[in-house]
Motif scaffolding. Structure first.
Motif, mmCIF file in Angstrom:
data_model
loop_
_atom_site.group_PDB
_atom_site.id
_atom_site.type_symbol
_atom_site.label_atom_id
_atom_site.label_comp_id
_atom_site.label_asym_id
_atom_site.label_seq_id
_atom_site.Cartn_x
_atom_site.Cartn_y
_atom_site.Cartn_z
ATOM 1 N N GLN A 94 -82.345 -7.142 -88.821
ATOM 2 C CA GLN A 94 -83.240 -8.203 -88.386
ATOM 3 C C GLN A 94 -83.660 -9.007 -89.607
ATOM 4 O OE1 GLN A 94 -84.471 -9.162 -85.160
ATOM 5 N NE2 GLN A 94 -84.906 -10.890 -86.463
ATOM 6 N N ALA A 95 -83.394 -10.295 -89.556
ATOM 7 C CA ALA A 95 -83.827 -11.186 -90.628
ATOM 8 C C ALA A 95 -85.171 -11.783 -90.233
ATOM 9 C CB ALA A 95 -82.798 -12.288 -90.851
ATOM 10 N N ALA A 96 -86.069 -11.843 -91.174
ATOM 11 C CA ALA A 96 -87.381 -12.434 -90.934
ATOM 12 C C ALA A 96 -87.763 -13.267 -92.153
ATOM 13 C CB ALA A 96 -88.418 -11.350 -90.695
ATOM 14 N N GLU A 97 -88.607 -14.254 -91.903
ATOM 15 C CA GLU A 97 -89.051 -15.126 -92.989
ATOM 16 C C GLU A 97 -90.569 -15.121 -93.003
ATOM 17 O OE1 GLU A 97 -89.248 -19.795 -93.131
ATOM 18 O OE2 GLU A 97 -87.196 -19.113 -93.488
ATOM 19 N N GLU A 110 -94.113 -4.307 -97.757
ATOM 20 C CA GLU A 110 -93.707 -3.164 -96.933
ATOM 21 C C GLU A 110 -94.431 -3.169 -95.588
ATOM 22 O OE1 GLU A 110 -91.469 -0.441 -95.540
ATOM 23 O OE2 GLU A 110 -91.084 -1.335 -97.499
ATOM 24 N N HIS A 111 -95.685 -3.585 -95.586
ATOM 25 C CA HIS A 111 -96.430 -3.688 -94.324
ATOM 26 C C HIS A 111 -95.778 -4.722 -93.399
ATOM 27 C CE1 HIS A 111 -99.720 -3.734 -91.480
ATOM 28 N NE2 HIS A 111 -99.783 -5.055 -91.610
ATOM 29 N N LEU A 112 -95.377 -5.859 -93.940
ATOM 30 C CA LEU A 112 -94.721 -6.886 -93.128
ATOM 31 C C LEU A 112 -93.363 -6.405 -92.618
ATOM 32 C CD1 LEU A 112 -95.692 -10.103 -95.093
ATOM 33 C CD2 LEU A 112 -96.439 -9.454 -92.798
ATOM 34 N N ARG A 113 -92.628 -5.664 -93.432
ATOM 35 C CA ARG A 113 -91.362 -5.079 -92.970
ATOM 36 C C ARG A 113 -91.611 -4.152 -91.772
ATOM 37 N NH1 ARG A 113 -89.446 -4.559 -98.726
ATOM 38 N NH2 ARG A 113 -87.855 -6.172 -98.901
ATOM 39 N N GLN A 114 -92.709 -3.387 -91.861
ATOM 40 C CA GLN A 114 -93.056 -2.481 -90.767
ATOM 41 C C GLN A 114 -93.382 -3.269 -89.499
ATOM 42 O OE1 GLN A 114 -92.478 0.580 -91.354
ATOM 43 N NE2 GLN A 114 -93.103 1.325 -89.371
ATOM 44 N N GLY A 147 -87.541 -3.667 -83.150
ATOM 45 C CA GLY A 147 -86.950 -2.397 -82.777
ATOM 46 C C GLY A 147 -85.751 -2.038 -83.639
ATOM 47 N N LEU A 148 -85.504 -2.799 -84.696
ATOM 48 C CA LEU A 148 -84.378 -2.537 -85.601
ATOM 49 C C LEU A 148 -84.905 -1.998 -86.920
ATOM 50 C CD1 LEU A 148 -82.335 -5.792 -84.904
ATOM 51 C CD2 LEU A 148 -81.905 -3.519 -83.992
ATOM 52 N N ALA A 149 -84.182 -1.050 -87.489
ATOM 53 C CA ALA A 149 -84.644 -0.383 -88.706
ATOM 54 C C ALA A 149 -84.362 -1.185 -89.967
ATOM 55 C CB ALA A 149 -84.008 0.993 -88.817
ATOM 56 N N ILE A 158 -103.519 -21.750 -97.566
ATOM 57 C CA ILE A 158 -104.815 -21.322 -98.092
ATOM 58 C C ILE A 158 -104.888 -19.803 -98.189
ATOM 59 C CG2 ILE A 158 -107.329 -21.404 -97.848
ATOM 60 C CD1 ILE A 158 -106.912 -24.030 -96.245
ATOM 61 N N GLY A 159 -104.509 -19.093 -97.162
ATOM 62 C CA GLY A 159 -104.511 -17.640 -97.140
ATOM 63 C C GLY A 159 -103.791 -17.160 -95.897
ATOM 64 N N GLY A 160 -103.593 -15.862 -95.775
ATOM 65 C CA GLY A 160 -102.892 -15.326 -94.620
ATOM 66 C C GLY A 160 -101.393 -15.483 -94.756
ATOM 67 N N PHE A 161 -100.690 -15.501 -93.595
ATOM 68 C CA PHE A 161 -99.230 -15.599 -93.626
ATOM 69 C C PHE A 161 -98.709 -16.215 -92.343
ATOM 70 C CE2 PHE A 161 -100.209 -11.561 -91.640
ATOM 71 C CZ PHE A 161 -99.334 -11.507 -90.567
ATOM 72 N N VAL A 162 -97.469 -16.679 -92.404
ATOM 73 C CA VAL A 162 -96.714 -17.130 -91.238
ATOM 74 C C VAL A 162 -95.430 -16.316 -91.246
ATOM 75 C CG1 VAL A 162 -95.561 -19.056 -90.099
ATOM 76 C CG2 VAL A 162 -97.679 -19.456 -91.362
ATOM 77 N N LEU A 163 -95.188 -15.585 -90.171
ATOM 78 C CA LEU A 163 -94.025 -14.700 -90.077
ATOM 79 C C LEU A 163 -93.125 -15.184 -88.952
ATOM 80 C CD1 LEU A 163 -92.627 -12.057 -91.014
ATOM 81 C CD2 LEU A 163 -94.022 -10.853 -89.317
ATOM 82 N N ARG A 164 -91.866 -15.461 -89.274
ATOM 83 C CA ARG A 164 -90.887 -15.892 -88.276
ATOM 84 C C ARG A 164 -89.846 -14.782 -88.128
ATOM 85 N NH1 ARG A 164 -89.762 -20.665 -86.165
ATOM 86 N NH2 ARG A 164 -90.980 -21.766 -87.723
ATOM 87 N N ILE A 165 -89.751 -14.259 -86.894
ATOM 88 C CA ILE A 165 -88.774 -13.220 -86.559
ATOM 89 C C ILE A 165 -87.903 -13.792 -85.459
ATOM 90 C CG2 ILE A 165 -88.427 -10.844 -85.819
ATOM 91 C CD1 ILE A 165 -91.435 -10.388 -86.497
ATOM 92 N N GLY A 166 -86.707 -14.217 -85.818
ATOM 93 C CA GLY A 166 -85.838 -14.855 -84.830
ATOM 94 C C GLY A 166 -86.488 -16.115 -84.310
ATOM 95 N N ASP A 167 -86.736 -16.175 -83.005
ATOM 96 C CA ASP A 167 -87.368 -17.352 -82.431
ATOM 97 C C ASP A 167 -88.870 -17.147 -82.199
ATOM 98 O OD1 ASP A 167 -87.168 -15.531 -80.390
ATOM 99 O OD2 ASP A 167 -86.334 -16.922 -78.919
ATOM 100 N N ARG A 168 -89.414 -16.044 -82.694
ATOM 101 C CA ARG A 168 -90.852 -15.776 -82.563
ATOM 102 C C ARG A 168 -91.569 -16.158 -83.846
ATOM 103 N NH1 ARG A 168 -90.412 -9.728 -81.089
ATOM 104 N NH2 ARG A 168 -88.446 -10.093 -82.101
#
Length: 186
Positions: A108-111, A124-128, A135-137, A150-160
């Motif tokens: 699974q690729a994520a950005e 490592e927390h974001l990988r988890q 559901g992929l290891a 400013i702070g926090g994060f934006v996580l893109r997993i596929g189309d989510r």
């Protein structure tokens, strides 16, 4: 039929054929090159979408750009796509192929985009989080830094998309205030 649906079908066909012929890794490298080239070259993307340019001219340009750099299977694939007048879908086929390849391999690729570089603990927390969502290891995490968050994060997993940034929360708060303006009673 939408371009994304067409892209998904062509990408699946190419993936299946490459796997059947034992050329999957070679075609994956070809599609990496193709996607990178399209991402970096706006003119090529516009040309492929242009309905005025004839299909044989588009194929000739693709052969000129990628000839000798990609496998014979990938060149034939470009030819088939242009014969069926689907050049505008090529832009999406490259990224869709890579998505399907990753799923086939159980990856699974994520950005993730953050305001500051990630610490190892947060990485490592974001990988988890990605493992739980997909559901992929096997997780590949691409990191970007954007101070405007400013702070926090934006996580893109596929189309989510998971937007937990301070700038997003501020925009949300601003919208809430604009809907319910404070009017003092005199």
């Amino acid at each position: 039929m939408s371009e994304l649906r067409v892209a998904s079908r062509y990408a699946k066909s190419l993936l299946d054929l490459a796997e059947e012929r034992g050329e999957l890794e070679v075609v994956k490298q070809d599609m990496d090159l193709f996607s990178k080239t399209l991402t970096e070259n706006r003119e090529l993307r516009l040309l492929l979408r242009n309905p005025i340019v004839k299909h044989d001219k588009k194929l000739a340009i693709l052969q000129a750009v990628f000839g000798g750099k990609v496998s014979a299977l990938t060149e034939k694939f470009f030819s088939i796509v242009t014969q069926h007048n689907r050049e505008s879908a090529l832009e999406f086929i490259g990224s869709e192929f890579l998505t399907q390849y990753n799923l086939l391999r159980g990856m699974q690729a994520a950005e993730v985009t953050t305001a500051t570089p990630l610490t190892e603990e947060l990485r490592e927390h974001l990988r988890q989080v990605v493992r739980q969502q997909s559901g992929l290891a096997d997780v590949t995490l691409t990191e970007k830094v954007d101070a405007s968050l400013i702070g926090g994060f934006v996580l893109r997993i596929g189309d989510r998309l998971i937007d937990d940034s301070v700038s997003y929360r501020l925009r949300k708060l601003r919208n809430e205030f604009s809907k319910n303006p404070y009017q003092p009673q005199l």
